[in-house]
Design a protein around this motif. Structure first.
Motif, PDB file in Angstrom:
ATOM      1  N   SER A 244       0.809  -1.221   0.000  1.00  0.00           N
ATOM      2  CA  SER A 244       0.000   0.000   0.000  1.00  0.00           C
ATOM      3  C   SER A 244       0.844   1.273   0.000  1.00  0.00           C
ATOM      4  O   SER A 244       0.322   2.368  -0.240  1.00  0.00           O
ATOM      5  CB  SER A 244      -0.932   0.014   1.220  1.00  0.00           C
ATOM      6  OG  SER A 244      -0.210   0.293   2.415  1.00  0.00           O
ATOM      7  N   THR A 245       2.152   1.135   0.255  1.00  0.00           N
ATOM      8  CA  THR A 245       3.030   2.305   0.364  1.00  0.00           C
ATOM      9  C   THR A 245       3.037   3.107  -0.929  1.00  0.00           C
ATOM     10  O   THR A 245       3.245   2.559  -2.015  1.00  0.00           O
ATOM     11  CB  THR A 245       4.463   1.873   0.715  1.00  0.00           C
ATOM     12  OG1 THR A 245       4.444   1.149   1.946  1.00  0.00           O
ATOM     13  CG2 THR A 245       5.380   3.076   0.855  1.00  0.00           C
ATOM     14  N   GLY A 246       2.819   4.423  -0.796  1.00  0.00           N
ATOM     15  CA  GLY A 246       2.808   5.299  -1.946  1.00  0.00           C
ATOM     16  C   GLY A 246       1.484   5.340  -2.671  1.00  0.00           C
ATOM     17  O   GLY A 246       1.288   6.159  -3.583  1.00  0.00           O
ATOM     18  N   ARG A 295      10.592  -4.381   3.550  1.00  0.00           N
ATOM     19  CA  ARG A 295       9.628  -4.003   2.519  1.00  0.00           C
ATOM     20  C   ARG A 295       8.472  -4.986   2.392  1.00  0.00           C
ATOM     21  O   ARG A 295       7.633  -4.860   1.512  1.00  0.00           O
ATOM     22  CB  ARG A 295      10.360  -3.849   1.180  1.00  0.00           C
ATOM     23  CG  ARG A 295      11.272  -2.618   1.187  1.00  0.00           C
ATOM     24  CD  ARG A 295      12.104  -2.516  -0.059  1.00  0.00           C
ATOM     25  NE  ARG A 295      12.956  -1.328   0.005  1.00  0.00           N
ATOM     26  CZ  ARG A 295      13.986  -1.089  -0.805  1.00  0.00           C
ATOM     27  NH1 ARG A 295      14.290  -1.977  -1.754  1.00  0.00           N
ATOM     28  NH2 ARG A 295      14.709   0.005  -0.681  1.00  0.00           N
ATOM     29  N   LEU A 296       8.429  -5.972   3.261  1.00  0.00           N
ATOM     30  CA  LEU A 296       7.369  -6.979   3.265  1.00  0.00           C
ATOM     31  C   LEU A 296       7.136  -7.529   1.857  1.00  0.00           C
ATOM     32  O   LEU A 296       6.023  -7.497   1.321  1.00  0.00           O
ATOM     33  CB  LEU A 296       6.083  -6.405   3.867  1.00  0.00           C
ATOM     34  CG  LEU A 296       6.151  -6.132   5.382  1.00  0.00           C
ATOM     35  CD1 LEU A 296       4.867  -5.497   5.878  1.00  0.00           C
ATOM     36  CD2 LEU A 296       6.433  -7.419   6.155  1.00  0.00           C
ATOM     37  N   ALA A 309       0.016  -6.434   1.634  1.00  0.00           N
ATOM     38  CA  ALA A 309      -0.664  -5.141   1.728  1.00  0.00           C
ATOM     39  C   ALA A 309      -1.220  -4.987   3.140  1.00  0.00           C
ATOM     40  O   ALA A 309      -2.167  -5.676   3.514  1.00  0.00           O
ATOM     41  CB  ALA A 309      -1.785  -5.044   0.702  1.00  0.00           C
ATOM     42  N   VAL A 310      -0.611  -4.114   3.913  1.00  0.00           N
ATOM     43  CA  VAL A 310      -1.055  -3.882   5.289  1.00  0.00           C
ATOM     44  C   VAL A 310      -2.146  -2.817   5.250  1.00  0.00           C
ATOM     45  O   VAL A 310      -1.876  -1.608   5.338  1.00  0.00           O
ATOM     46  CB  VAL A 310       0.114  -3.444   6.187  1.00  0.00           C
ATOM     47  CG1 VAL A 310      -0.378  -3.218   7.622  1.00  0.00           C
ATOM     48  CG2 VAL A 310       1.221  -4.496   6.164  1.00  0.00           C
ATOM     49  N   GLU A 314      -2.479   4.007   9.813  1.00  0.00           N
ATOM     50  CA  GLU A 314      -2.670   5.352   9.272  1.00  0.00           C
ATOM     51  C   GLU A 314      -2.492   5.392   7.762  1.00  0.00           C
ATOM     52  O   GLU A 314      -1.590   4.769   7.209  1.00  0.00           O
ATOM     53  CB  GLU A 314      -1.682   6.307   9.946  1.00  0.00           C
ATOM     54  CG  GLU A 314      -1.977   7.766   9.692  1.00  0.00           C
ATOM     55  CD  GLU A 314      -1.122   8.695  10.541  1.00  0.00           C
ATOM     56  OE1 GLU A 314      -1.118   9.896  10.246  1.00  0.00           O
ATOM     57  OE2 GLU A 314      -0.461   8.207  11.486  1.00  0.00           O
ATOM     58  N   LYS A 315      -3.368   6.141   7.101  1.00  0.00           N
ATOM     59  CA  LYS A 315      -3.290   6.340   5.657  1.00  0.00           C
ATOM     60  C   LYS A 315      -2.452   7.586   5.353  1.00  0.00           C
ATOM     61  O   LYS A 315      -1.919   8.237   6.243  1.00  0.00           O
ATOM     62  CB  LYS A 315      -4.691   6.510   5.067  1.00  0.00           C
ATOM     63  CG  LYS A 315      -5.596   5.293   5.213  1.00  0.00           C
ATOM     64  CD  LYS A 315      -6.943   5.563   4.549  1.00  0.00           C
ATOM     65  CE  LYS A 315      -7.878   4.391   4.667  1.00  0.00           C
ATOM     66  NZ  LYS A 315      -9.191   4.653   4.011  1.00  0.00           N
ATOM     67  N   LYS A 316      -2.383   7.928   4.066  1.00  0.00           N
ATOM     68  CA  LYS A 316      -1.710   9.154   3.656  1.00  0.00           C
ATOM     69  C   LYS A 316      -2.343  10.346   4.358  1.00  0.00           C
ATOM     70  O   LYS A 316      -3.550  10.365   4.591  1.00  0.00           O
ATOM     71  CB  LYS A 316      -1.844   9.367   2.152  1.00  0.00           C
ATOM     72  CG  LYS A 316      -0.920   8.571   1.279  1.00  0.00           C
ATOM     73  CD  LYS A 316      -1.149   8.958  -0.177  1.00  0.00           C
ATOM     74  CE  LYS A 316      -0.212   8.214  -1.107  1.00  0.00           C
ATOM     75  NZ  LYS A 316      -0.466   8.593  -2.522  1.00  0.00           N
ATOM     76  N   TYR A 317      -1.537  11.348   4.651  1.00  0.00           N
ATOM     77  CA  TYR A 317      -2.060  12.587   5.218  1.00  0.00           C
ATOM     78  C   TYR A 317      -2.474  13.512   4.083  1.00  0.00           C
ATOM     79  O   TYR A 317      -1.696  13.783   3.158  1.00  0.00           O
ATOM     80  CB  TYR A 317      -1.019  13.274   6.089  1.00  0.00           C
ATOM     81  CG  TYR A 317      -1.462  14.610   6.621  1.00  0.00           C
ATOM     82  CD1 TYR A 317      -2.543  14.709   7.487  1.00  0.00           C
ATOM     83  CD2 TYR A 317      -0.809  15.787   6.245  1.00  0.00           C
ATOM     84  CE1 TYR A 317      -2.954  15.929   7.985  1.00  0.00           C
ATOM     85  CE2 TYR A 317      -1.216  17.010   6.739  1.00  0.00           C
ATOM     86  CZ  TYR A 317      -2.286  17.086   7.609  1.00  0.00           C
ATOM     87  OH  TYR A 317      -2.695  18.307   8.088  1.00  0.00           O
TER      88      TYR A 317
END
Length: 322
Positions: A244-246, A295-296, A309-310, A314-317
């Protein structure tokens, strides 16, 4: 941030349950899982406390500048003629100078400044932020604060102000819905004593950090692991990226702090409490980045890359728009 304090929030009933069972025998706190209602309540309280911590008058959203120190005496203030220009400050605050034995600040005449709460009337040496807290200069009736930080061999002034635009316009936090399935039990595997892990920060600087071991957990039919920092007896610090990163979550990655590792080596990873580093809210932080090991991601027997995918925490701000 007072993240360690936040993650230790527990209801009185759960504390009692963690300490003893009905027959009086000790119960491993890592094995005690909250009820669904208590889980939801504790998580909501943790999120509320985290938002309040970020929005404090001296929290991460109050940062207005990070000024690296160059050679010579450098004037500091809000006026355009200053070598170090502060976005919110009187025209002249004083002068700063780096010497062989440290960083010194000389207040401008007639400007009310305090040092660690006491009026500053003469030159003072600025101890850098760290375990001892560092020296704190305050101006503008306490709304503005200046501290010194050291990164590698460089020194900088970190400046906060309660009227910072990022604090004034703080949009609040966005979390995935709390999900008990993302509260997983892991096994801590210790490394040989003295092992370190190189960690890069957003400035590109590398520092060796104590790496006591790694955690192993199962999710989606696979086994995953994360290298850990911190003290197992006090709680592990994990920095990670995932699928989910990015996209749904912050592009740098996220952090997670755990409770102390239990005597049997188990530790709970509550990914619902995965949180963004300070760099998600300000350009004036020097956040460490997740190491490549975290990096899982893994390759299966066919050479195909799989990532976890975690979808928790918290999501993006999203910056508030006017």
């Amino acid at each position: 941030m007072k993240t360690r304090t936040l993650v230790c929030l527990m209801t009185a009933s759960l504390l009692a349950a963690a300490c003893s069972s009905q027959d009086g025998r000790a119960v491993d706190s890592a094995a005690v899982a909250p009820t669904a209602a208590a889980f939801a309540t504790e998580h909501a309280e943790w999120v509320r406390e985290r938002a309040a911590d970020l929005g404090r008058p001296d929290g991460w959203t109050s940062l207005i500048g990070l000024h690296w120190i160059e050679a010579g005496r450098r004037s500091v203030g809000g006026g355009e003629g200053n070598a170090i220009h502060l976005s919110i400050a009187p025209d002249r605050l004083g002068q700063v100078e780096q010497r062989a034995d440290g960083l010194y600040f000389q207040p401008a005449e007639g400007v009310p400044i305090t040092v660690d709460g006491k009026p500053l009337l003469h030159e003072v040496r600025l101890d850098t932020e760290g375990a001892g807290g560092g020296t704190r200069l305050s101006y503008d009736q306490g709304k503005g604060q200046i501290t010194a930080i050291k990164r590698g061999e460089r020194l900088a002034l970190r400046v906060r102000h309660a009227d910072a635009p990022a604090r004034r316009d703080f949009a609040g936090l966005d979390f995935f819905p709390a999900n008990e399935d993302w509260r997983v039990q892991a096994k801590f595997v210790p490394h040989p004593a003295g092992k370190t892990l190189p960690i890069v920060n957003v400035l590109g600087e590398i520092a060796e950090n104590p790496n006591p071991g790694y955690v192993v957990f199962e999710k989606e039919g696979r086994q995953w692991q994360l290298e850990a920092l911190g003290d197992p007896a006090k709680g592990l610090n994990l920095m990670f990226q995932d699928q989910s990163t990015g996209q749904l979550t912050y592009g740098v990655g996220r952090y997670l702090h755990t409770e102390p590792v239990a005597a049997d080596g188990t530790v709970v990873l509550d990914f619902n409490r995965a949180y963004n580093p300070p760099c998600a809210y300000t350009d004036f932080a020097t956040c460490p980045l997740p190491p490549p090991e975290n990096r899982l991601a893994q390759l299966d027997t066919g050479g195909h890359r799989t990532r976890l995918a975690v979808l928790a925490g918290e999501k993006k701000y999203a910056v508030a728009k006017h």
